[in-house]
Motif scaffolding. Structure first.
Motif, PDB file in Angstrom:
ATOM      1  N   ASP A 154      10.554   4.247   6.478  1.00  0.00           N
ATOM      2  CA  ASP A 154       9.220   3.840   7.016  1.00  0.00           C
ATOM      3  C   ASP A 154       9.262   2.038   7.088  1.00  0.00           C
ATOM      4  O   ASP A 154       8.108   1.776   7.991  1.00  0.00           O
ATOM      5  N   ARG A 155      10.076   1.624   6.477  1.00  0.00           N
ATOM      6  CA  ARG A 155       9.904   0.046   6.369  1.00  0.00           C
ATOM      7  C   ARG A 155      10.851  -0.610   7.407  1.00  0.00           C
ATOM      8  O   ARG A 155      11.859  -0.194   7.453  1.00  0.00           O
ATOM      9  N   PRO A 156      10.447  -1.707   8.289  1.00  0.00           N
ATOM     10  CA  PRO A 156      11.245  -2.222   9.345  1.00  0.00           C
ATOM     11  C   PRO A 156      12.661  -2.799   8.422  1.00  0.00           C
ATOM     12  O   PRO A 156      12.504  -3.249   7.266  1.00  0.00           O
ATOM     13  N   GLU A 157      13.843  -2.712   9.256  1.00  0.00           N
ATOM     14  CA  GLU A 157      14.682  -3.174   8.545  1.00  0.00           C
ATOM     15  C   GLU A 157      14.759  -4.779   8.020  1.00  0.00           C
ATOM     16  O   GLU A 157      15.231  -5.145   6.927  1.00  0.00           O
ATOM     17  N   LEU A 158      14.168  -5.609   8.751  1.00  0.00           N
ATOM     18  CA  LEU A 158      13.989  -6.942   8.488  1.00  0.00           C
ATOM     19  C   LEU A 158      13.332  -7.026   7.128  1.00  0.00           C
ATOM     20  O   LEU A 158      13.440  -8.091   6.283  1.00  0.00           O
ATOM     21  N   ASP A 159      12.149  -6.075   6.910  1.00  0.00           N
ATOM     22  CA  ASP A 159      11.388  -6.146   5.475  1.00  0.00           C
ATOM     23  C   ASP A 159      12.402  -5.527   4.371  1.00  0.00           C
ATOM     24  O   ASP A 159      12.367  -6.338   3.411  1.00  0.00           O
ATOM     25  N   ARG A 160      13.127  -4.543   4.718  1.00  0.00           N
ATOM     26  CA  ARG A 160      14.041  -4.050   3.549  1.00  0.00           C
ATOM     27  C   ARG A 160      15.215  -4.975   3.329  1.00  0.00           C
ATOM     28  O   ARG A 160      15.556  -5.050   2.362  1.00  0.00           O
ATOM     29  N   ARG A 161      15.570  -5.834   4.134  1.00  0.00           N
ATOM     30  CA  ARG A 161      16.468  -6.914   3.666  1.00  0.00           C
ATOM     31  C   ARG A 161      16.178  -8.140   3.357  1.00  0.00           C
ATOM     32  O   ARG A 161      16.979  -8.996   3.240  1.00  0.00           O
ATOM     33  N   ALA A 165       8.624  -9.497   4.942  1.00  0.00           N
ATOM     34  CA  ALA A 165       7.870  -8.532   4.566  1.00  0.00           C
ATOM     35  C   ALA A 165       6.487  -8.115   5.454  1.00  0.00           C
ATOM     36  O   ALA A 165       6.065  -9.176   6.095  1.00  0.00           O
ATOM     37  N   ARG A 166       6.151  -6.999   5.368  1.00  0.00           N
ATOM     38  CA  ARG A 166       4.881  -6.697   6.127  1.00  0.00           C
ATOM     39  C   ARG A 166       3.820  -7.261   5.591  1.00  0.00           C
ATOM     40  O   ARG A 166       3.580  -7.394   4.209  1.00  0.00           O
ATOM     41  N   GLU A 167       2.895  -8.035   6.241  1.00  0.00           N
ATOM     42  CA  GLU A 167       1.801  -8.756   5.792  1.00  0.00           C
ATOM     43  C   GLU A 167       0.707  -7.615   5.453  1.00  0.00           C
ATOM     44  O   GLU A 167       0.297  -6.829   6.285  1.00  0.00           O
ATOM     45  N   CYS A 168      -0.270  -8.090   4.601  1.00  0.00           N
ATOM     46  CA  CYS A 168      -1.656  -7.490   4.620  1.00  0.00           C
ATOM     47  C   CYS A 168      -2.334  -7.047   5.955  1.00  0.00           C
ATOM     48  O   CYS A 168      -2.509  -8.297   6.295  1.00  0.00           O
ATOM     49  N   TRP A 169      -2.684  -5.987   6.322  1.00  0.00           N
ATOM     50  CA  TRP A 169      -3.371  -5.664   7.574  1.00  0.00           C
ATOM     51  C   TRP A 169      -4.827  -6.652   7.672  1.00  0.00           C
ATOM     52  O   TRP A 169      -5.283  -7.092   8.624  1.00  0.00           O
ATOM     53  N   GLN A 170      -5.338  -6.739   6.360  1.00  0.00           N
ATOM     54  CA  GLN A 170      -6.770  -7.435   6.358  1.00  0.00           C
ATOM     55  C   GLN A 170      -6.655  -8.890   6.875  1.00  0.00           C
ATOM     56  O   GLN A 170      -7.496  -9.412   7.368  1.00  0.00           O
ATOM     57  N   ASP A 171      -5.668  -9.603   6.618  1.00  0.00           N
ATOM     58  CA  ASP A 171      -5.328 -10.790   7.086  1.00  0.00           C
ATOM     59  C   ASP A 171      -5.343 -11.042   8.699  1.00  0.00           C
ATOM     60  O   ASP A 171      -5.038 -12.143   9.111  1.00  0.00           O
ATOM     61  N   ARG A 172      -5.079  -9.798   9.224  1.00  0.00           N
ATOM     62  CA  ARG A 172      -4.840  -9.906  10.637  1.00  0.00           C
ATOM     63  C   ARG A 172      -6.391  -9.482  11.309  1.00  0.00           C
ATOM     64  O   ARG A 172      -6.233  -9.257  12.690  1.00  0.00           O
ATOM     65  N   VAL A 173      -7.315  -9.398  10.824  1.00  0.00           N
ATOM     66  CA  VAL A 173      -8.555  -8.918  11.026  1.00  0.00           C
ATOM     67  C   VAL A 173      -9.752  -9.929  10.898  1.00  0.00           C
ATOM     68  O   VAL A 173      -9.699 -10.363   9.825  1.00  0.00           O
ATOM     69  N   SER A 174     -10.375 -10.584  11.802  1.00  0.00           N
ATOM     70  CA  SER A 174     -11.426 -11.400  11.636  1.00  0.00           C
ATOM     71  C   SER A 174     -12.588 -10.979  12.331  1.00  0.00           C
ATOM     72  O   SER A 174     -12.568  -9.834  13.167  1.00  0.00           O
ATOM     73  N   GLU A 175     -13.826 -11.548  11.987  1.00  0.00           N
ATOM     74  CA  GLU A 175     -15.207 -11.039  12.339  1.00  0.00           C
ATOM     75  C   GLU A 175     -15.672 -12.272  12.766  1.00  0.00           C
ATOM     76  O   GLU A 175     -15.634 -13.549  12.223  1.00  0.00           O
TER      77      GLU A 175
END
Length: 176
Positions: A154-161, A165-175
């Motif tokens: 379920d994890r992208p290869e670049l993350d596994r290696r 790493a995948r970053e927190c989705w909350q850091d990608r949302v603004s209001e």
């Protein structure tokens, strides 16, 4: 593959232009030429890194052009006959966005069937265009390797290696 391609018709599309064009690379000589090109481009790109980052880069599997059962080049037709120009007079880039959504639809459909998809970006579009003899109005978007992964995850290869790493989705949302 036909079922996966058929499902792309459900992808969102500006003006229903359906600008995506899939080129299945079936010719063994073309596959060899593409693999050689990607290898050369990846080697050049790797020279930009130093130290630990270069060691990580050198350990990555950056493509599967030789191994994947299916290689598909994806293009956006910049002058599609469908759609009558709706939505692209002010935002012509929406054709390319529609093509990316078709890739995403293909990706999700493949994933739901246990099929892996890798998007190769370390290449020169002009070289791919020349090798595949595509029309000049087609804009290269992606080269995809499609097949059953050796290690489903379920994890992208670049993350596994350890590359990123995948970053927190909350850091990608603004209001606002």
């Amino acid at each position: 593959m036909e079922q996966l391609f058929a499902l792309t018709r459900f992808a969102p599309s500006v003006g229903n232009a359906q600008p995506w064009r899939f080129v299945r690379v079936r010719n063994p000589d073309l596959r060899v030429a593409l693999a050689r090109h990607v290898d050369e481009t990846a080697m050049e790109a790797g020279q930009a890194y130093e130290g630990e980052c270069q060691a990580l880069y050198n350990a990555l599997k950056l493509h599967g052009v030789r191994e994947a059962p299916e290689i598909v080049a994806v293009y956006s037709d910049e002058r599609p006959s469908a759609g009558h120009g709706l939505g692209i007079r002010t935002m012509p880039e929406a054709l390319r966005y529609s093509t990316v959504l078709a890739i995403h639809t293909l990706w999700l459909a493949a994933s739901s069937r246990g099929i892996g998809l890798g998007w190769i970006s370390i290449l020169e579009a002009a070289v791919v265009n020349q090798l595949l003899c595509t029309p000049p109005e087609w804009h290269f978007v992606a080269l995809l390797c499609i097949g059953y992964p050796e290690e489903p995850s379920d994890r992208p290869e670049l993350d596994r290696r350890g590359w990123q790493a995948r970053e927190c989705w909350q850091d990608r949302v603004s209001e606002r």
